[in-house]
Scaffold this motif. Structure first.
Motif, PDB file in Angstrom:
ATOM      1  N   LEU A  32      79.081   3.848 117.952  1.00 58.26           N
ATOM      2  CA  LEU A  32      78.540   5.191 117.759  1.00 58.26           C
ATOM      3  C   LEU A  32      77.230   5.314 118.517  1.00 58.26           C
ATOM      4  O   LEU A  32      76.229   4.692 118.162  1.00 58.26           O
ATOM      5  N   ILE A  34      74.164   7.384 119.195  1.00 54.35           N
ATOM      6  CA  ILE A  34      73.400   8.459 118.574  1.00 54.35           C
ATOM      7  C   ILE A  34      72.127   8.663 119.392  1.00 54.35           C
ATOM      8  O   ILE A  34      71.366   7.714 119.617  1.00 54.35           O
ATOM      9  N   GLU A  50      69.144  15.594 116.401  1.00 48.92           N
ATOM     10  CA  GLU A  50      70.199  14.821 117.051  1.00 48.92           C
ATOM     11  C   GLU A  50      70.870  15.684 118.105  1.00 48.92           C
ATOM     12  O   GLU A  50      71.199  16.851 117.856  1.00 48.92           O
ATOM     13  N   PHE A  52      74.173  15.797 120.730  1.00 50.04           N
ATOM     14  CA  PHE A  52      75.488  15.196 120.918  1.00 50.04           C
ATOM     15  C   PHE A  52      75.491  14.324 122.169  1.00 50.04           C
ATOM     16  O   PHE A  52      74.952  14.717 123.201  1.00 50.04           O
ATOM     17  N   TYR A  54      78.277  11.454 122.767  1.00 51.53           N
ATOM     18  CA  TYR A  54      79.366  10.496 122.944  1.00 51.53           C
ATOM     19  C   TYR A  54      79.650  10.304 124.435  1.00 51.53           C
ATOM     20  O   TYR A  54      79.752  11.262 125.191  1.00 51.53           O
ATOM     21  N   THR A 272      75.051  19.823 116.474  1.00 51.01           N
ATOM     22  CA  THR A 272      74.460  19.037 117.556  1.00 51.01           C
ATOM     23  C   THR A 272      74.879  19.527 118.937  1.00 51.01           C
ATOM     24  O   THR A 272      74.439  18.977 119.941  1.00 51.01           O
ATOM     25  N   SER A 298      81.549  17.866 112.342  1.00 55.85           N
ATOM     26  CA  SER A 298      80.415  16.982 112.043  1.00 55.85           C
ATOM     27  C   SER A 298      80.775  15.502 112.045  1.00 55.85           C
ATOM     28  O   SER A 298      80.384  14.771 111.136  1.00 55.85           O
ATOM     29  N   TYR A 300      79.577  12.701 112.951  1.00 51.91           N
ATOM     30  CA  TYR A 300      78.447  11.913 113.405  1.00 51.91           C
ATOM     31  C   TYR A 300      77.663  11.457 112.183  1.00 51.91           C
ATOM     32  O   TYR A 300      77.871  11.943 111.072  1.00 51.91           O
TER      33      TYR A 300
END
Length: 368
Positions: A32, A34, A50, A52, A54, A272, A298, A300
């Motif tokens: 993950l 972050i 936060e 996004f 990924y 995010t 959501s 995350y």
């Protein structure tokens, strides 16, 4: 009180998802990523957001450092009611870089952090800055990663039920997997399917029609490209299932296009991605105006999840919070956002987002 710095932190937490796999496009995701946004002030208060990230954490972090930080340093920390005007100005200043994707992800991180700060200044949780809390705990659905084999899908669904979850979302693209899940969880439990935009209109309509006996709560993002709202509306009309979409949409303006096209029964703003708390609230107001349900995106575990819980607590609409079905190596919030044995997650009561991140965990999993 002045903003003295805006800084991006890349934290990478490994996970074990059992038999499932997590992919973003062609890339397998083994941990993950972050990207946390830290807004520091001359009064010693810190806000956390936060963005996004990924697959592209370094890109998101660079956008924060190069595009967002110069917009915010030296400004007065805004009160809650002044955040929308500030974010509008920043969006206008950065529109040259597009109002979609990485730019909006980075803007979202700053916005969430400013709302966290506003709550800390007032010593109030985020939901109290906006309205009255309607729910202290939010039911969670287990968002399973893509598995493929129907027997393994059924097994993971059964395990999720034993862990207390009261709803399941699949990331499958075949009908045998969908029906295996339905058989495993029984007729009464909500079941959703997120396809992640693989099909043309005819293929998506055929898949929806084939899945009708599985009684899905909704079919999520079956159409490529995701911004083809006209085709999505056609699938909604002809497929016989409720349609959900919006995790790939940024700002209320794109959601308005989606809703005006009649494309969705469920709108899925991602705090995010969409532009933070500010834009999320605009999307929620628009959805209410157009009688469209909310189903926030959501998956995350950083400040974005805390913000989502705070926002969902304002609505007594029986919506579920999306929780990635995986075992994380660590938790930034010392386990406070874990799903309980009753299948719910507690809404934080502390000021701002409600919790402060565990600095030891941040340092242990920091990526330089």
């Amino acid at each position: 009180m002045l903003i003295t710095n805006v800084r991006a932190h890349h934290v990478r937490i490994p996970y074990d998802a059992g038999v499932g796999s997590f992919r973003q496009g062609a890339s397998a995701i083994a941990a993950l990523d972050i990207v946390m946004v830290e807004v520091s002030t001359d009064a010693g208060l810190t806000g956390w957001g936060e963005a996004f990230a990924y697959v592209c954490p370094r890109t998101t972090a660079t956008a924060i450092d190069e595009m967002i930080a110069p917009q915010a340093r030296g400004l007065e920390v805004p009160d809650a009611e002044d955040i929308p005007a500030l974010m509008d100005r920043i969006q206008r200043n950065l529109h040259l870089f597009g109002r979609y994707g990485i730019t909006m992800f980075a803007i979202s991180g700053l916005d969430i952090a400013l709302w966290d700060l506003a709550g800390k200044v007032k010593a109030l949780p985020l939901h109290r800055l906006i309205g009255a809390r309607r729910r202290a705990r939010i039911p969670a659905y287990a968002s399973l990663l893509r598995i493929g084999a129907p027997d393994q899908v059924a097994g993971e669904c059964a395990t999720a039920l034993r862990r207390g979850y009261t709803a399941i979302k699949l990331h499958e693209t075949t009908t045998p997997a969908v029906f295996a899940a339905r058989e495993a969880i029984g007729a009464g439990m909500p079941l959703m399917v997120d396809m992640n935009c693989p099909l043309d209109g005819a293929g998506a309509t055929a898949f929806a029609q084939a899945c009708r006996p599985a009684a899905l709560k909704f079919l999520e993002e079956p159409v490529w490209p995701p911004e083809d709202f006209a085709t999505l509306a056609e699938v909604r009309t002809k497929g016989g299932l409720d349609i959900a979409a919006g995790e790939n949409a940024c700002t209320v303006h794109q959601f308005r296009q989606m809703m005006n096209a009649g494309a969705v029964n469920y709108a899925q703003p991602s705090v995010t991605k969409v532009g933070g708390v500010t834009e999320y609230l605009k999307v929620a107001a628009l959805a209410d105006e157009m009688d469209i349900k909310l189903a926030p995106h959501s998956p995350y575990f950083g400040p974005g999840l805390l913000a989502t819980l705070q926002l969902m607590s304002l609505r007594d609409d029986r919506t579920f919070v999306e929780v990635f079905y995986m075992n994380r190596a660590a938790c930034l919030w010392r386990g406070s956002v874990d799903t309980g044995p009753d299948g719910t997650v507690a809404v934080p009561d502390g000021p701002g987002l409600g919790y402060e991140p565990d600095k030891e965990i941040m340092e242990r999993y920091r990526v330089s």
